[in-house]
Enzyme design. Structure first.
Site, PDB file in Angstrom:
ATOM      1  N   GLU A 181       0.958  -1.312   0.033  1.00  0.00           N
ATOM      2  CA  GLU A 181      -0.011  -0.008   0.046  1.00  0.00           C
ATOM      3  C   GLU A 181       0.784   1.109   0.079  1.00  0.00           C
ATOM      4  OE1 GLU A 181      -3.795   1.981   2.564  1.00  0.00           O
ATOM      5  OE2 GLU A 181      -1.892   1.086   3.539  1.00  0.00           O
ATOM      6  N   GLU A 190       5.063   7.712  -3.646  1.00  0.00           N
ATOM      7  CA  GLU A 190       5.617   6.887  -3.101  1.00  0.00           C
ATOM      8  C   GLU A 190       6.547   6.074  -3.883  1.00  0.00           C
ATOM      9  OE1 GLU A 190       4.667   5.341   0.863  1.00  0.00           O
ATOM     10  OE2 GLU A 190       3.196   6.963   1.112  1.00  0.00           O
TER      11      GLU A 190
END
Length: 218
Positions: A181, A190
């Protein structure tokens, strides 16, 4: 401690700890000096060492450790962990995926954070999971959370980037399932794309080929 003598105070505490390495008060003072110098990760370690040296005392060390930790952990972790609907949906999806690959499958989680998703996989029947977390602080939190839930023997944790993982150096074989995630509010912030690209090329088995209703591979 004056601003221009902060580093001197840190050095003084270091020297004192070489003489009295088990002093809870010295470790607290060392942590306070480190905080003054904005060395928060090191300060947290010092406060925790102070607590271990005197588990039944030094309220100031416990308060300082809690305050420092809360300042280091990204705030978005807290609403995520308390979002019941979100976590329930993840639990359902992970359970389906685990049932599909089987309890003995090699499974990898990238970006373990607090360890929640790894533990959800274990709760779904998976026997063992491998996880990586690049942040030393979150790795420590994850390790403690896993231990606190009695899952240490079922989770192999490593503090490193997933792009540093090798097979069979870190994983016994390529994984059948990846759980991750590493998405921010803008989805791609990210480094999820290069991370998944590396995982597909180096860490994961190819997806199984779909078969037709008569058993022929298509």
């Amino acid at each position: 401690v004056s601003i221009d003598r902060g580093s001197d105070a840190v050095d003084c505490c270091k020297n004192a700890l070489q003489v009295v390495p088990v002093s809870a008060h010295l470790w607290y003072a060392y942590g306070a000096c480190l905080m003054h110098n904005d060395m928060r990760h090191e300060a947290l370690t010092a406060f925790l060492t102070s607590i271990r040296a005197h588990p039944d005392g030094l309220t100031c060390s416990r308060w300082s450790a809690d305050t420092t930790l809360h300042g280091l952990v990204e705030r978005w972790h807290y609403p995520m962990l308390n979002d019941v609907e979100r976590n329930t949906r993840y639990a359902v999806a992970i359970s389906r995926a685990v049932q599909a690959v089987g309890a003995d499958a090699t499974v990898l989680e990238i970006g373990c954070g607090t360890g929640l998703l790894s533990m959800l996989a274990l709760r779904s029947g998976l026997k063992h999971i491998h996880g990586v977390e690049m942040s030393p602080l979150m790795f420590r939190i994850c390790r403690n959370a896993v231990a606190g839930n009695g899952c240490s023997d079922s989770v192999s944790l490593r503090c490193l980037k997933s792009t540093s993982l090798t097979v069979p150096g870190h994983l016994p074989q390529k994984a059948s399932l990846l759980i991750t995630e590493i998405m921010d509010c803008a989805l791609l912030g990210e480094h999820i794309v290069p991370t998944l690209r590396h995982a597909w090329q180096n860490l994961l088995l190819p997806p199984p080929m779909p078969s037709s209703s008569n058993g022929d591979v298509t």
